[in-house]
Design an enzyme around this catalytic site. Structure first.
Site, PDB file in Angstrom:
ATOM      1  N   THR A 185     -17.737   0.004   0.681  1.00 30.06           N
ATOM      2  CA  THR A 185     -16.382  -0.111   1.226  1.00 30.06           C
ATOM      3  C   THR A 185     -15.937   1.274   1.706  1.00 30.06           C
ATOM      4  OG1 THR A 185     -15.246   0.465  -0.823  1.00 30.06           O
ATOM      5  CG2 THR A 185     -15.818  -1.870  -0.532  1.00 30.06           C
ATOM      6  N   TYR A 224     -12.645   7.837 -14.407  1.00 25.91           N
ATOM      7  CA  TYR A 224     -12.679   6.530 -13.730  1.00 25.91           C
ATOM      8  C   TYR A 224     -13.186   5.459 -14.694  1.00 25.91           C
ATOM      9  CZ  TYR A 224     -13.938   3.170  -9.980  1.00 25.91           C
ATOM     10  OH  TYR A 224     -14.058   2.063  -9.161  1.00 25.91           O
ATOM     11  N   LYS A 268     -11.094   2.213 -15.952  1.00 27.07           N
ATOM     12  CA  LYS A 268     -11.576   0.864 -15.634  1.00 27.07           C
ATOM     13  C   LYS A 268     -11.896   0.075 -16.907  1.00 27.07           C
ATOM     14  CE  LYS A 268     -11.240   1.014 -11.142  1.00 27.07           C
ATOM     15  NZ  LYS A 268     -10.284   0.144 -10.436  1.00 27.07           N
ATOM     16  N   ASP A 303       0.858  -1.188   0.000  1.00 28.64           N
ATOM     17  CA  ASP A 303       0.000   0.000   0.000  1.00 28.64           C
ATOM     18  C   ASP A 303       0.889   1.231   0.000  1.00 28.64           C
ATOM     19  OD1 ASP A 303      -3.258   0.202   0.896  1.00 28.64           O
ATOM     20  OD2 ASP A 303      -2.111   2.063   0.954  1.00 28.64           O
ATOM     21  N   ASP A 312       4.211   2.860  -3.880  1.00 23.69           N
ATOM     22  CA  ASP A 312       3.302   3.629  -4.728  1.00 23.69           C
ATOM     23  C   ASP A 312       3.355   2.957  -6.095  1.00 23.69           C
ATOM     24  OD1 ASP A 312       2.092   5.330  -6.500  1.00 23.69           O
ATOM     25  OD2 ASP A 312       3.045   7.151  -5.729  1.00 23.69           O
ATOM     26  N   VAL A 313       2.289   2.262  -6.451  1.00 21.15           N
ATOM     27  CA  VAL A 313       2.336   1.429  -7.664  1.00 21.15           C
ATOM     28  C   VAL A 313       2.221   2.244  -8.961  1.00 21.15           C
ATOM     29  CG1 VAL A 313       1.706  -0.800  -6.661  1.00 21.15           C
ATOM     30  CG2 VAL A 313      -0.113   0.797  -7.332  1.00 21.15           C
TER      31      VAL A 313
HETATM   32  N1  LIG Z   1     -16.175   0.326  -3.495  1.00 27.46           N
HETATM   33  C1  LIG Z   1     -16.784   0.135  -4.639  1.00 27.46           C
HETATM   34  O1  LIG Z   1     -18.027   0.278  -4.769  1.00 27.46           O
HETATM   35  C2  LIG Z   1     -16.001  -0.298  -5.834  1.00 27.46           C
HETATM   36  C3  LIG Z   1     -16.710  -0.635  -7.001  1.00 27.46           C
HETATM   37  C4  LIG Z   1     -15.994  -1.024  -8.110  1.00 27.46           C
HETATM   38  C5  LIG Z   1     -14.615  -1.098  -8.063  1.00 27.46           C
HETATM   39  N2  LIG Z   1     -13.955  -0.775  -6.924  1.00 27.46           N
HETATM   40  C6  LIG Z   1     -12.499  -0.860  -6.973  1.00 27.46           C
HETATM   41  O2  LIG Z   1     -11.986  -1.639  -5.913  1.00 27.46           O
HETATM   42  C7  LIG Z   1     -10.621  -1.282  -5.701  1.00 27.46           C
HETATM   43  C8  LIG Z   1     -10.303  -1.099  -4.250  1.00 27.46           C
HETATM   44  O3  LIG Z   1     -11.243  -0.358  -3.626  1.00 27.46           O
HETATM   45  P1  LIG Z   1     -11.327  -0.320  -2.048  1.00 27.46           P
HETATM   46  O4  LIG Z   1     -12.760  -0.160  -1.746  1.00 27.46           O
HETATM   47  O5  LIG Z   1     -10.543  -1.422  -1.456  1.00 27.46           O
HETATM   48  O6  LIG Z   1     -10.613   1.079  -1.782  1.00 27.46           O
HETATM   49  P2  LIG Z   1      -9.854   1.682  -0.512  1.00 27.46           P
HETATM   50  O7  LIG Z   1      -9.716   3.122  -0.831  1.00 27.46           O
HETATM   51  O8  LIG Z   1     -10.500   1.271   0.774  1.00 27.46           O
HETATM   52  O9  LIG Z   1      -8.431   0.959  -0.545  1.00 27.46           O
HETATM   53  C9  LIG Z   1      -7.538   1.172  -1.565  1.00 27.46           C
HETATM   54  C10 LIG Z   1      -6.120   1.243  -0.984  1.00 27.46           C
HETATM   55  O10 LIG Z   1      -5.266   1.576  -2.078  1.00 27.46           O
HETATM   56  C11 LIG Z   1      -4.240   2.395  -1.588  1.00 27.46           C
HETATM   57  N3  LIG Z   1      -3.654   3.164  -2.695  1.00 27.46           N
HETATM   58  C12 LIG Z   1      -4.174   4.235  -3.342  1.00 27.46           C
HETATM   59  N4  LIG Z   1      -3.317   4.667  -4.284  1.00 27.46           N
HETATM   60  C13 LIG Z   1      -2.231   3.854  -4.227  1.00 27.46           C
HETATM   61  C14 LIG Z   1      -1.005   3.798  -4.941  1.00 27.46           C
HETATM   62  N5  LIG Z   1      -0.715   4.682  -5.907  1.00 27.46           N
HETATM   63  N6  LIG Z   1      -0.117   2.826  -4.632  1.00 27.46           N
HETATM   64  C15 LIG Z   1      -0.388   1.917  -3.658  1.00 27.46           C
HETATM   65  N7  LIG Z   1      -1.529   1.933  -2.939  1.00 27.46           N
HETATM   66  C16 LIG Z   1      -2.443   2.894  -3.221  1.00 27.46           C
HETATM   67  C17 LIG Z   1      -4.895   3.265  -0.549  1.00 27.46           C
HETATM   68  O11 LIG Z   1      -3.944   3.772   0.381  1.00 27.46           O
HETATM   69  C18 LIG Z   1      -5.923   2.325   0.087  1.00 27.46           C
HETATM   70  O12 LIG Z   1      -5.433   1.741   1.275  1.00 27.46           O
HETATM   71  C19 LIG Z   1     -10.377  -0.029  -6.541  1.00 27.46           C
HETATM   72  O13 LIG Z   1      -9.713  -0.386  -7.723  1.00 27.46           O
HETATM   73  C20 LIG Z   1     -11.781   0.455  -6.842  1.00 27.46           C
HETATM   74  O14 LIG Z   1     -11.838   1.219  -8.013  1.00 27.46           O
HETATM   75  C21 LIG Z   1     -14.615  -0.383  -5.807  1.00 27.46           C
END
Ligand SMILES: NC(=O)c1ccc[n+]([C@@H]2O[C@H](COP(=O)([O-])OP(=O)(O)OC[C@H]3O[C@@H](n4cnc5c(N)ncnc54)[C@H](O)[C@@H]3O)[C@@H](O)[C@H]2O)c1
Length: 259
Positions: free
Chosen positions: A191, A156, A160, A39, A65-66
């Protein structure tokens, strides 16, 4: 997944609760995998790794940082140093963009593409050589139903949708190396990422889908377990939509609020 080595990017959660990356890391470990939790915010990764270790699983945290190639290489090298190889890469990192086209600046666009799409490319490039050395592996990329149906947030949605193209192309290229590449396409799960939408939107999201029940990160993560496992050994280039049936309806397409 016993004995497998997995990397989950974005394995922390941005707030209290369980995001998609955190849930996937925990389930991978419960299925027997050793998990590197990566992360951008090290404490978030450490929290997830700590939860896994508290359950008796094996996990380490890694600050990366990916969007940076060097961080992706270091992340893979750390997993290989620790456990001797890599079998699974879960490309989960993603952030949301501004709700409408006219609110989206060129800087927002570039940042979204870097975090949500370029990161997938960079982590995959770092992982493939070590997976190929082992005779194969599984790569899972987290997309969104915003790639399939109109719901605002154009940057976004574009990123995606880009993931789906990436999965299609790389599944074909990497199949002969034994590396499978698939996408998970989550619907409107609740989430920490969407917490800011508030209780009214939460209720609306629940009601939008035919099943009418709230989705969680665990629902998404079970899809990742399947795609990462040997049971999916003949599955590549696919997208697994996990959305309580929302993409089969015309509901839920109103413009989103702000996260
Ligand atoms: N929650 C929804 O409804 C939903 C729906 C569709 C898709 N998604 C996708 O699910 C995935 C994860 O969502 P989540 O709910 O776990 O989000 P979240 O924000 O709770 O967790 C994501 C984590 O990624 C980390 N992060 C952000 N940028 C980063 C970077 N550059 N390098 C490394 N780490 C980084 C953040 O610090 C965070 O801890 C995302 O790709 C999101 O687009 C979520």
């Amino acid at each position: 997944m016993a004995g497998k080595v997995a990397i989950v990017t974005g394995a922390g959660s941005r707030g209290p609760g369980v995001g998609n990356g955190k849930a996937a890391a925990i389930l991978f470990a419960r299925e027997g995998a050793r998990v590197l939790c990566a992360d951008r915010v090290l404490e978030r990764a450490e929290e997830t790794a700590g939860l896994i270790r508290a359950e008796g699983g094996e996990a380490i945290s890694f600050g990366a940082d990916v969007t940076r190639a060097a961080d992706c290489s270091a992340m893979v090298a750390t997993a290989v140093d620790r456990w001797g190889g890599l079998d699974i890469l879960h490309n989960n990192v993603g952030i949301a963009s501004r709700p409408t086209l006219m609110e989206t600046s060129a800087e927002d666009w570039d940042r979204l593409m870097a975090v949500d799409l370029k990161s997938v490319f960079l982590a995959t490039v770092a992982a493939v050589p070590v997976m190929a050395e082992r005779g194969g592996g599984a790569i899972i990329c987290v997309s969104s139903i915003d790639a399939l149906r109109g719901h605002g947030r154009p940057a976004y949605a574009a990123a995606k949708a880009g993931i789906l193209g990436f999965v299609t192309a790389t599944a074909v290229e990497l199949g002969p190396k034994g590396v499978r590449v698939n996408a998970i396409v989550p619907g409107q799960v609740w989430t920490p990422m969407v917490e800011g939408l508030g209780p009214e939107a939460r209720e609306q999201r629940r009601r939008n889908a035919p099943l009418g029940t709230e989705g969680t990160a665990w629902d998404v993560a079970w899809g990742a377990v399947y795609l990462a496992s040997e049971e999916a050994r003949w599955v590549t280039g696919q997208m697994l939509v996990i959305d309580a049936g929302l993409t089969r309806t015309t509901r839920g397409s109103e413009l989103p609020g702000r996260y």
